[in-house]
Design an enzyme around this catalytic site. Sequence first.
Site, PDB file in Angstrom:
ATOM      1  N   PRO A 183     -11.625  24.099   4.018  1.00  0.00           N
ATOM      2  CA  PRO A 183     -11.486  22.679   3.755  1.00  0.00           C
ATOM      3  C   PRO A 183     -10.637  22.361   2.536  1.00  0.00           C
ATOM      4  O   PRO A 183     -10.775  22.989   1.480  1.00  0.00           O
ATOM      5  CB  PRO A 183     -12.927  22.246   3.519  1.00  0.00           C
ATOM      6  CG  PRO A 183     -13.678  23.481   3.155  1.00  0.00           C
ATOM      7  CD  PRO A 183     -12.794  24.649   3.326  1.00  0.00           C
ATOM      8  N   GLU A 184      -9.784  21.397   2.714  1.00  0.00           N
ATOM      9  CA  GLU A 184      -9.027  20.837   1.594  1.00  0.00           C
ATOM     10  C   GLU A 184      -9.568  19.422   1.363  1.00  0.00           C
ATOM     11  O   GLU A 184     -10.570  19.049   1.962  1.00  0.00           O
ATOM     12  CB  GLU A 184      -7.530  20.823   1.923  1.00  0.00           C
ATOM     13  CG  GLU A 184      -7.012  22.197   2.324  1.00  0.00           C
ATOM     14  CD  GLU A 184      -5.522  22.206   2.669  1.00  0.00           C
ATOM     15  OE1 GLU A 184      -4.769  21.414   2.084  1.00  0.00           O
ATOM     16  OE2 GLU A 184      -5.133  22.993   3.539  1.00  0.00           O
TER      17      GLU A 184
END
Length: 270
Positions: free
Chosen positions: A2-3
Amino acid sequence: MPELPEVETIRRGLERSLVGATIVSVDVREPRLRRRVDRRALANLVGRKIERVGRRAKYIVADVGDDLVWLMHLGMSGRLLLVPGDEPAAPHEHVRVDFDRSLTLRYRDPRRFGWMRLGRRDALDELAGLGPEPLDGELAGARLRELLRGTRRDIKAALLDQRVVAGIGNIYVNEILHLAGVRPTRRAHRVRAAELDAIARATQAVLREAVDRRGTSFSDYFDSDGVPGTFQELLAVFDREGKPCRRCATPIKRRAQGGRSSFYCPRCQL
DNA sequence: ATATGCACCTGTGTGC
DNA sequence: TGCACACAGGTGCATA
């Protein structure tokens, strides 16, 4: 995995379901994450109420009262899922937290690069030194110029540095640089002011759109309700080696840079 | 200061 | 089918 957009999507899901909920029990099934999870410290969550669910960079930051903060990072493969209390444990489910509404939060992370801890707000050194939040207020070209002054490394590495800008990872940095028309290998201090303006604008545009689309699910990202994002439909360069550039149809190139893949259009990005 | 390489892990896809 | 290998959304450290 995840960013910023994925973490923000998860944050919103937790906020919706957990604010006001009280923690009934905490079960650390596997403490050996990237950093060892302190079972005794985390046990202090029991009886506390989730007051707020925030985010800083790629961290989820939940306020649980008395200046105590529950900090979580998902690493590469971490997932936070809200499921009914009686749902059987899934593989790699390292932490489960039961709430007072037949709801549990499950932390699953096959690679175990993520971690979590409970600490005093003023002692969260993980959050010290992070760069500006790109979607809060202004990330102007002028600010970028300040942040990048004198740095000789390439622009891609600089943008991935969480002390420069918070929350960007390998998918979005490629997309941002494509939208801005700047090659990932350019030296940061040689990127012109007008290009930095374009990068600042592209950062906000790409991240905003990705948040609107609830993140990118190109292989196995899901939000806290198990729903995939849709930004993968809009990817311009990431994971598109050999495919036509959406702007000029030139085949997208891929090359290793600092141990990770960079994707760019050799015609649109100079 | 920074560049590189690697380490931390498991899963998946590819090519032989 | 099995096997070896490359590679994956992130950090952080040791070394040059």
